[in-house]
Design an enzyme around this catalytic site. Sequence first.
Site, PDB file in Angstrom:
ATOM      1  N   CYS A   2       0.851  -1.183   0.000  1.00 39.93           N
ATOM      2  CA  CYS A   2       0.000   0.000   0.000  1.00 39.93           C
ATOM      3  C   CYS A   2       0.891   1.239   0.000  1.00 39.93           C
ATOM      4  O   CYS A   2       2.113   1.146   0.013  1.00 39.93           O
ATOM      5  CB  CYS A   2      -0.897   0.027   1.240  1.00 39.93           C
ATOM      6  SG  CYS A   2      -1.974  -1.419   1.384  1.00 39.93           S
ATOM      7  N   LEU A  50      -3.956  -1.405  -1.729  1.00 38.41           N
ATOM      8  CA  LEU A  50      -3.974  -2.564  -2.607  1.00 38.41           C
ATOM      9  C   LEU A  50      -4.560  -3.683  -1.763  1.00 38.41           C
ATOM     10  O   LEU A  50      -3.952  -4.120  -0.788  1.00 38.41           O
ATOM     11  CB  LEU A  50      -2.565  -2.935  -3.081  1.00 38.41           C
ATOM     12  CG  LEU A  50      -2.477  -4.161  -4.001  1.00 38.41           C
ATOM     13  CD1 LEU A  50      -3.169  -3.900  -5.327  1.00 38.41           C
ATOM     14  CD2 LEU A  50      -1.032  -4.564  -4.238  1.00 38.41           C
ATOM     15  N   ASN A  75       2.076  -0.336   5.894  1.00 35.91           N
ATOM     16  CA  ASN A  75       2.251  -0.949   4.583  1.00 35.91           C
ATOM     17  C   ASN A  75       3.035  -2.233   4.817  1.00 35.91           C
ATOM     18  O   ASN A  75       4.142  -2.187   5.339  1.00 35.91           O
ATOM     19  CB  ASN A  75       3.027   0.007   3.673  1.00 35.91           C
ATOM     20  CG  ASN A  75       3.508  -0.660   2.391  1.00 35.91           C
ATOM     21  OD1 ASN A  75       2.934  -1.638   1.932  1.00 35.91           O
ATOM     22  ND2 ASN A  75       4.578  -0.127   1.816  1.00 35.91           N
ATOM     23  N   GLY A  76       2.465  -3.358   4.464  1.00 35.19           N
ATOM     24  CA  GLY A  76       3.196  -4.605   4.654  1.00 35.19           C
ATOM     25  C   GLY A  76       2.296  -5.782   4.916  1.00 35.19           C
ATOM     26  O   GLY A  76       1.075  -5.708   4.766  1.00 35.19           O
ATOM     27  N   THR A 335      23.910   0.422 -10.931  1.00 36.76           N
ATOM     28  CA  THR A 335      23.449  -0.952 -11.075  1.00 36.76           C
ATOM     29  C   THR A 335      21.975  -1.099 -10.709  1.00 36.76           C
ATOM     30  O   THR A 335      21.261  -1.931 -11.272  1.00 36.76           O
ATOM     31  CB  THR A 335      24.310  -1.919 -10.234  1.00 36.76           C
ATOM     32  OG1 THR A 335      23.939  -3.247 -10.551  1.00 36.76           O
ATOM     33  CG2 THR A 335      24.160  -1.693  -8.765  1.00 36.76           C
ATOM     34  N   ARG A 338      20.124   0.114 -13.829  1.00 33.24           N
ATOM     35  CA  ARG A 338      20.329  -0.824 -14.941  1.00 33.24           C
ATOM     36  C   ARG A 338      19.492  -2.092 -14.753  1.00 33.24           C
ATOM     37  O   ARG A 338      18.874  -2.588 -15.685  1.00 33.24           O
ATOM     38  CB  ARG A 338      21.819  -1.168 -15.021  1.00 33.24           C
ATOM     39  CG  ARG A 338      22.253  -1.813 -16.322  1.00 33.24           C
ATOM     40  CD  ARG A 338      23.677  -2.328 -16.202  1.00 33.24           C
ATOM     41  NE  ARG A 338      24.676  -1.266 -16.088  1.00 33.24           N
ATOM     42  CZ  ARG A 338      25.920  -1.457 -15.660  1.00 33.24           C
ATOM     43  NH1 ARG A 338      26.305  -2.669 -15.281  1.00 33.24           N
ATOM     44  NH2 ARG A 338      26.773  -0.460 -15.586  1.00 33.24           N
TER      45      ARG A 338
END
Length: 567
Positions: A2, A50, A75-76, A335, A338
């Site tokens: 969320c 969500l 959130n979790g 990184t 990428r």
Amino acid sequence: MCGIWALFGSDECLSVQCTNAMKIAHRGPDAFRFENVNGFTNCCFGFHRLAIVDQLYGMQPLRVKKFPYLWLCYNGEIYNHIRNQFEFEYQTKVDGEILLHLYDRFGIEKMASMLDGVFAFILLDTANRKVFLGRDTYGVRPLFRLLTDNGFLAVCSEAKGLLDVKTSMSTPAKITPFLPGHFEVFDLKLNGKVQSVQMDRFHCCTEEPKHAPHNILEGLGTGFELETVKSNIRILFEDAVKKRLMAHRRIGCLLSGGLDSSLVAATLVKLAKEEELPYPIQTFSIGAEDSPDVAAARKVAAHIGSEHHEVNFTPEEGIRALEEVIVHLESYDITTVRASVGMYLISKHIREKTDSVVIFSGEGSDELTQGYIYFHKAPSPKAAAEDSVRLLEELYLFDVLRADRTTAAHGLELRVPFLDHRFTAYFLSLPEEMRVPKDGVEKHLLREAFKGLNLIPDEILWRRKEAFSDGMTSMKKSWYASLQEHIESEVNDSQLENASDLFPFNPPKTKEGFFIRQIFEKHYPGRCEWTPHYWMPRWIKATDPSARTLSIYKPDKDQRSHQAAFV
């Protein structure tokens, strides 16, 4: 997964400030709530949902009749919420309700340490006028805070939701990531302003978590005899996957064809059948048609019997996505950027073309099990073990950040069993000599633990990890090579020579770094401290984070690397 947002002691009208909460709307596409706090007119919560667990009562801030003075925004996922060893009387089926009961009985520190899961929370206690923030051990769920000199506190899942928050300060307020494994306590004044009074660590990765004794696992052995260790690794890893099956939405899995994602996917498919989930597990790979990853993932999917989806990737598509990826990441680490492109594009496909919402992935294994190629260069097992812990403690700045932002950008919820608290603590407790690369193969102990089980094909079980990001692209020309070619046309030599004048903090050493930093500064000017340093291999001289900088790296036409994003 969320998006959470809160203000305490706002210097500006809340109706003006609340537009900032909409910058993280992608994290929770199912519902939105904005709520003022009774009695504190300049305090409020914003929540993007969500819906994964408890469709009826899952909106936040979460409040229950038993504790009318507690407001929780988190959130979790809390995986041990259904274990009722404390005989709590739950009023909802929301996993996060256990935070309220644990806090009421034990206080904030024990509450945080008893949570088995991934989380970032904001807890308000109006009766005692306290505000609490906390974040899980590895920072799998993100959290940022802004605190002004006059006590205005703003909190958000992503930094972008705080950028334009109005304050009374003459200079932009500092926005910082909240440290994983920590909690912070604030006194809440009558005018809504706060004062930080305590900041402490509640768990570190080398300690067995305090919730472990409440989850009895049959078959766990003691001692460091090899067969015992291998059995324990299997038991704890399977438990890490099993507890993460908690969902009312469809579960899928990223599958690169590398060791880590293959172990996750195979274990997930096995457990899904045992638990009789009413649908087949979908697996997802991304790459060019002739890429090594796609071929390897196809082999694994056929072996485990998943419903497999392949997403075609072209370097041109990756280059077009770069800017929006950097905006979501809020990072200019080379990184990270990428490796994020492929994960961002595959997440986009999952959201648009399938009904899978909860997505398993293999993040954390390389850090935990010494999977990076440079570990072959470690001067001693002790040095390797110390660097493994360093990498785990910095995950929230790099791989975990990438995995969260690229999936959350498309409203997906990520689950990472390799970063299970109990599994990681056990692996880190093993003798240093057991965990180092062996016989020229990194992650040897993990591979050995699953040998002979036919869980995944043997050729995948012993597949080497090599350079970043090449595995998903064409054998003819890698994503890395295509990206460098594009950047050559965008950045000239003189720009790079003057990079340290333009960017004195973390000056880029390569044209790729310069190109990425330019895009970052365009969207987040003056926020370079969000990336405190670049991810780089240890024990060698390197200006590029790729495995190519190591002499041990030998690309092979049949065994090119699998992309770091999915392993």
